[in-house]
Design a protein around this motif. Structure first.
Motif: not given
Length: 129
Positions: A67-92
């Protein structure tokens, strides 16, 4: 395995108990108009902190990343808020600059309205990218 099965059964029971409260909210969101407008997007991913949810955690991280990559390909900026350590570890490691907030160890106690309000305020205060 027996402990995990017991916890799953307990969580399923709580989920079924909450369904009468969830359905009206789902209906409301389905009736709201949807508009595609340019601008930033904030992704809220919900994963676990540990345990037997590897497939779910991986899928949440993958959908957030694509989702982030698709939005950035359109020229939009993205932010992430993550609940849970596994998701944060996978993306940080690769997308750490896009993180605005993480909530880890939130599953230690049963979920309450107060906890949901804290997360909602963090999302609202973060202003989409």
């Amino acid at each position: 395995k027996m402990v995990a099965a017991a916890k799953l059964k307990h969580d399923e029971k709580r989920m079924q108990t909450a369904m009468p409260f969830v359905r009206p909210v789902q209906d409301l969101f389905e009736r709201l108009p949807r508009e595609e407008k340019p601008g930033g997007t904030t992704f809220l991913g919900i994963t676990s902190d540990k345990g037997l949810c590897g497939g779910v955690n991986s899928q949440v991280a993958k959908l957030t990343r694509t989702g982030m990559l698709e939005e950035e390909a359109k020229g939009n900026s993205t932010k992430v808020i993550m609940m849970g350590g596994k998701g944060a570890a996978a993306l940080k490691r690769l997308y750490g600059d896009r993180f605005t907030k993480t909530f880890e160890e939130a599953s230690k106690v049963p979920w309450t309205f107060g906890m949901a309000a804290i997360v909602a305020e963090a999302v609202a205060a973060g202003e989409p990218a």
